[in-house]
Every structure is written in C-alpha cells, then in structure tokens.
Enzyme design. Structure first.
Site, PDB file in Angstrom:
ATOM      1  N   GLY A  31      -9.385   0.711   9.708  1.00  9.89           N
ATOM      2  CA  GLY A  31      -9.221   2.028   9.733  1.00  9.89           C
ATOM      3  C   GLY A  31      -8.291   2.568   8.557  1.00  9.89           C
ATOM      4  O   GLY A  31      -8.392   1.914   7.443  1.00  9.89           O
ATOM      5  N   TYR A  32      -7.750   3.643   8.690  1.00 13.94           N
ATOM      6  CA  TYR A  32      -7.067   4.439   7.359  1.00 13.94           C
ATOM      7  C   TYR A  32      -8.274   4.519   6.392  1.00 13.94           C
ATOM      8  O   TYR A  32      -8.140   4.077   5.273  1.00 13.94           O
ATOM      9  CB  TYR A  32      -6.040   3.859   6.916  1.00 13.94           C
ATOM     10  CG  TYR A  32      -4.939   4.785   5.915  1.00 13.94           C
ATOM     11  CD1 TYR A  32      -4.269   5.604   7.141  1.00 13.94           C
ATOM     12  CD2 TYR A  32      -4.921   4.960   4.723  1.00 13.94           C
ATOM     13  CE1 TYR A  32      -3.437   6.436   6.486  1.00 13.94           C
ATOM     14  CE2 TYR A  32      -4.146   5.615   4.213  1.00 13.94           C
ATOM     15  CZ  TYR A  32      -3.201   6.686   4.929  1.00 13.94           C
ATOM     16  OH  TYR A  32      -2.756   7.730   4.224  1.00 13.94           O
ATOM     17  N   GLY A  36     -15.284   4.556   0.768  1.00 15.33           N
ATOM     18  CA  GLY A  36     -15.964   3.056   0.996  1.00 15.33           C
ATOM     19  C   GLY A  36     -16.388   3.009   2.219  1.00 15.33           C
ATOM     20  O   GLY A  36     -17.464   2.319   2.540  1.00 15.33           O
ATOM     21  N   HIS A  37     -15.232   2.920   3.254  1.00 15.17           N
ATOM     22  CA  HIS A  37     -15.722   3.072   4.665  1.00 15.17           C
ATOM     23  C   HIS A  37     -17.087   3.802   5.016  1.00 15.17           C
ATOM     24  O   HIS A  37     -18.093   3.251   5.662  1.00 15.17           O
ATOM     25  CB  HIS A  37     -14.730   3.476   5.436  1.00 15.17           C
ATOM     26  CG  HIS A  37     -13.521   2.394   5.281  1.00 15.17           C
ATOM     27  ND1 HIS A  37     -12.327   2.857   4.979  1.00 15.17           N
ATOM     28  CD2 HIS A  37     -13.325   0.969   5.592  1.00 15.17           C
ATOM     29  CE1 HIS A  37     -11.476   1.648   4.858  1.00 15.17           C
ATOM     30  NE2 HIS A  37     -11.963   0.733   5.348  1.00 15.17           N
ATOM     31  N   GLN A  62      -5.334 -11.920  11.188  1.00 17.18           N
ATOM     32  CA  GLN A  62      -5.619 -12.069   9.854  1.00 17.18           C
ATOM     33  C   GLN A  62      -4.419 -11.993   8.712  1.00 17.18           C
ATOM     34  O   GLN A  62      -4.542 -11.736   7.608  1.00 17.18           O
ATOM     35  CB  GLN A  62      -7.114 -11.212   9.593  1.00 17.18           C
ATOM     36  CG  GLN A  62      -6.808  -9.856   9.257  1.00 17.18           C
ATOM     37  CD  GLN A  62      -8.192  -9.185   9.514  1.00 17.18           C
ATOM     38  OE1 GLN A  62      -8.811  -9.386  10.177  1.00 17.18           O
ATOM     39  NE2 GLN A  62      -8.379  -8.753   8.244  1.00 17.18           N
ATOM     40  N   GLU A 149     -18.997  -5.148  -0.303  1.00 14.92           N
ATOM     41  CA  GLU A 149     -18.828  -6.420  -1.242  1.00 14.92           C
ATOM     42  C   GLU A 149     -17.443  -6.468  -1.963  1.00 14.92           C
ATOM     43  O   GLU A 149     -17.198  -7.358  -2.657  1.00 14.92           O
ATOM     44  CB  GLU A 149     -20.019  -6.042  -2.401  1.00 14.92           C
ATOM     45  CG  GLU A 149     -21.370  -6.395  -1.867  1.00 14.92           C
ATOM     46  CD  GLU A 149     -22.357  -5.790  -2.710  1.00 14.92           C
ATOM     47  OE1 GLU A 149     -22.244  -5.185  -3.900  1.00 14.92           O
ATOM     48  OE2 GLU A 149     -23.593  -5.939  -2.333  1.00 14.92           O
ATOM     49  N   ASP A 151     -14.780  -7.056  -0.473  1.00 13.17           N
ATOM     50  CA  ASP A 151     -14.387  -8.103   0.052  1.00 13.17           C
ATOM     51  C   ASP A 151     -15.288  -9.319  -0.033  1.00 13.17           C
ATOM     52  O   ASP A 151     -15.804  -9.378   1.094  1.00 13.17           O
ATOM     53  CB  ASP A 151     -13.742  -7.850   1.343  1.00 13.17           C
ATOM     54  CG  ASP A 151     -12.816  -6.740   1.525  1.00 13.17           C
ATOM     55  OD1 ASP A 151     -11.694  -7.019   1.488  1.00 13.17           O
ATOM     56  OD2 ASP A 151     -13.101  -5.807   1.918  1.00 13.17           O
ATOM     57  N   ARG A 188      -5.187  -0.109   1.166  1.00 16.82           N
ATOM     58  CA  ARG A 188      -3.778  -0.303   0.499  1.00 16.82           C
ATOM     59  C   ARG A 188      -3.399   0.247  -0.495  1.00 16.82           C
ATOM     60  O   ARG A 188      -2.195   0.334  -1.202  1.00 16.82           O
ATOM     61  CB  ARG A 188      -3.693  -1.968   0.289  1.00 16.82           C
ATOM     62  CG  ARG A 188      -3.656  -2.952   1.597  1.00 16.82           C
ATOM     63  CD  ARG A 188      -3.387  -4.342   1.189  1.00 16.82           C
ATOM     64  NE  ARG A 188      -3.084  -5.114   2.571  1.00 16.82           N
ATOM     65  CZ  ARG A 188      -4.097  -5.772   3.096  1.00 16.82           C
ATOM     66  NH1 ARG A 188      -5.148  -5.679   2.732  1.00 16.82           N
ATOM     67  NH2 ARG A 188      -3.948  -6.300   4.315  1.00 16.82           N
TER      68      ARG A 188
HETATM   69  P1  AMP Z   1     -11.173  -2.716   5.931  1.00 14.71           P
HETATM   70  O1  AMP Z   1     -10.772  -1.483   6.651  1.00 14.71           O
HETATM   71  O2  AMP Z   1     -10.322  -2.709   4.415  1.00 14.71           O
HETATM   72  O3  AMP Z   1     -10.810  -4.048   6.570  1.00 14.71           O
HETATM   73  O4  AMP Z   1     -12.539  -2.652   5.315  1.00 14.71           O
HETATM   74  C1  AMP Z   1     -13.530  -2.463   6.182  1.00 14.71           C
HETATM   75  C2  AMP Z   1     -14.784  -2.776   5.634  1.00 14.71           C
HETATM   76  O5  AMP Z   1     -14.814  -1.700   4.546  1.00 14.71           O
HETATM   77  C3  AMP Z   1     -15.141  -4.099   4.821  1.00 14.71           C
HETATM   78  O6  AMP Z   1     -16.316  -4.317   5.156  1.00 14.71           O
HETATM   79  C4  AMP Z   1     -14.700  -3.724   3.270  1.00 14.71           C
HETATM   80  O7  AMP Z   1     -15.415  -4.902   2.499  1.00 14.71           O
HETATM   81  C5  AMP Z   1     -15.202  -2.456   3.308  1.00 14.71           C
HETATM   82  N1  AMP Z   1     -14.635  -1.705   2.092  1.00 14.71           N
HETATM   83  C6  AMP Z   1     -13.244  -1.460   1.831  1.00 14.71           C
HETATM   84  N2  AMP Z   1     -13.160  -0.799   0.820  1.00 14.71           N
HETATM   85  C7  AMP Z   1     -14.417  -0.825   0.246  1.00 14.71           C
HETATM   86  C8  AMP Z   1     -14.979  -0.068  -1.088  1.00 14.71           C
HETATM   87  N3  AMP Z   1     -14.120   0.454  -1.771  1.00 14.71           N
HETATM   88  N4  AMP Z   1     -16.320  -0.102  -1.255  1.00 14.71           N
HETATM   89  C9  AMP Z   1     -17.241  -0.649  -0.277  1.00 14.71           C
HETATM   90  N5  AMP Z   1     -16.419  -1.135   0.730  1.00 14.71           N
HETATM   91  C10 AMP Z   1     -15.518  -1.357   0.966  1.00 14.71           C
END
Ligand code: AMP
Length: 282
Positions: A31-32, A36-37, A62, A149, A151, A188
């Site tokens: 979330g948030y 990218g998401h 985690q 990518e 992460d 973050r």
């Molecule tokens: P998170 O919400 O941070 O756990 O991320 C959820 C998904 O979005 C994970 O597969 C991350 O790798 C992907 N993600 C987060 N930030 C980015 C970004 N800047 N570009 C591409 N994918 C992202």
C-alpha cells in the site's frame, strides 16, 4: 473493483475468474501506492492478465523489532482510488488476524538467496516475505505475478520459492520507476525531509556513475561497485549499509572481470533506510 478482505473471499474471486477461463495477474503491495506500483498493474496486463488483482497488506512478519511496522505509511482510500483508476479488477486487503490467525506456526524459508545484503541487515525479513507471498499466491491463484526490480533480492527469493515449491506461476520483474532526479520511488520516501530528500539522490547517482563507467568500458566488478559506493560515502547525511556486485540471474557474489553485473546498494539517509540497484550489461 471488488474489495476482498478474507482469504476465503479472495479464493472465491479467483475460482470464479478461473471458471470463466480468465488468466489472473497478481500485484502484491504494502500500500501507500506510487507510480512504481501502478506500473506493475500495467506490466500485469501486458503479460496477458485478463483479471488483475492487487493486494495491500503491511505484513508484520517481514518487519524486525525496532523497524517501522507501526509507522509504515497507510492510506487505504487513496490506494483504492489509484488501483481503481489503474483498472484493477479486485483488491485484496486482509487484516493481520486473517493472515495470521491464532496458532499460526508455518513459514517458508528460501535459503541461499535470502542470505547477505538485505537478508543480513534484516534477519527474518525474507522469511516473512516468502511466507506472505506464498499465502497470497494460494489465495489469489494467479497465473502470473508481478514484482518490481527495485526489490531485487526479494524478486530472486520469490523466483526461487515459486520454482522450488512448484507454484506454477509466471514471475515477471518490472523495471524500477524513478522520480525525475533519479531517486527510486518508494513508499518510504514519504519519510524523507527536505535535506534528506536531496541527500537521498546519492544512491541512484552512484549507480548511474557505475553505468557511465561501464559504458566507457570498465569491467572490473570491484571498480564499478566502488564507484557506486563512493557517491553514498561522499554524502554526509547518508550511511552505507552495503554496496555489492552480484550475478544478475543468480545474485551470486561477483568479483574481477564481468560481462554483466547487478550492483545493489542500501543506505540510511537520516533515519530512513533506502535500497536501489542497477543491472549493467544485460
Ligand atoms: P511495496 O509496497 O514497497 O512492498 O512494493 C510492492 C511492489 O512494488 C514490489 O514488487 C516492489 O518491488 C514494487 N515496487 C516498489 N517500488 C517500485 C519502483 N520504484 N519501481 C518499480 N516497482 C516498485
């Protein structure tokens, strides 16, 4: 867009889509949301998903003690509006008790690729990630699942788990989406105050410097990693956690002459822990 809050509801949705013959795409998130998401949703569609489900779950297992689980940014209403606008068909928002009922005692551990880098800095982190993603896979029954990518080690952990446990799900990696100044988008980043936000550019700046050197013919893994690390070392507000050169496919450590390398970095900028990476030569 359907809102599903329990594993049973998620399974029922997945069973119905499969009964229609639809290919299901899954986009797990905490979330948030940011662009990218949203890009992952587009990648899921591009990978042939006819029904796309996103998940929003800030997974407590985690996060280590003293990490930011409690204060991790949350904004469900905004997230739902973004997913709706992105054309997501269903969003799965389980509660902690739905995911980890009283007596929960099973986990998934992916050994080798979970070690080192973020695995060393955050003991138990990838065990929590693998366990929650396995549960999301079992509830949402996707044909394809998309991960960023950004992460990079997490993506390797999920690929290994999916292969080792015969999930039969296609794992697709999506390119890192960046802010205009190069900073990799992250939920973050909301923690970064004015000066820290500017200082945070040092991670991508170092990676782009390594890319430039690679373009000029530098092939020594140590020199490329040092160039990336130097940008972080040179930033007084930042503290390097790691800077490493790894094989782009296996994430095995690399040294000496390389044809292709993924450089991964992690640093604290003020109180905020950030990660980034770049793959050169592939
Ligand atoms: P998170 O919400 O941070 O756990 O991320 C959820 C998904 O979005 C994970 O597969 C991350 O790798 C992907 N993600 C987060 N930030 C980015 C970004 N800047 N570009 C591409 N994918 C992202």
């Amino acid at each position: 867009m359907e809102r599903l809050r329990t594993p049973a509801a998620m399974r029922a949705w997945a069973d119905a889509r499969r009964a229609e013959g639809a290919r299901i795409g899954l986009v797990p998130t905490m979330g948030y949301l940011h662009d990218g998401h949203v890009s992952l949703v587009r990648v899921a569609r591009g990978a042939g998903s006819e029904a796309v489900a996103a998940t929003i779950f800030v997974n407590p297992t985690q996060f280590g003690p003293g990490e930011d689980f409690e204060k991790y940014p949350r904004d469900e209403a905004r997230d739902l509006a973004m997913l709706d606008a992105a054309g997501v068909d269903a969003v799965y928002l389980p509660g902690v008790r739905d995911m980890y009922p009283e007596g929960h005692q099973t986990h998934v551990e992916v050994r080798t690729v979970s070690q080192g880098m973020c695995g060393a800095a955050r003991p138990g982190h990838f065990r929590g990630v693998a366990t929650v993603v396995a549960k999301l896979f079992l509830a949402a029954k996707p044909h394809v699942a998309v991960f960023g990518e950004k992460d990079c080690q997490q993506l390797a952990v999920i690929r290994a788990m999916t292969r080792d446990l015969d999930f039969g799900i296609e794992i697709v990696g999506a390119p890192i989406v960046r802010e205009e100044d190069g900073l990799a988008m992250s939920s973050r980043n909301a923690y970064l105050s004015g000066d820290d936000r500017i200082a945070a550019r040092c991670l991508s700046r170092g990676l782009f410097r390594a890319k430039e050197l690679f373009g000029k013919g530098e092939r020594d893994a140590g020199a490329l990693v040092a160039a990336a690390g130097a940008a972080i070392e040179g930033e007084p507000r930042a503290k390097t956690e790691y800077a490493e050169g790894r094989d782009p496919v296996t994430l095995a450590p690399l040294s000496g002459r390389v044809d292709a390398v993924t450089i991964l970095v992690a640093a604290k900028v003020g109180p905020t822990r950030l990660i980034d990476n770049i793959t050169l030569g592939k």
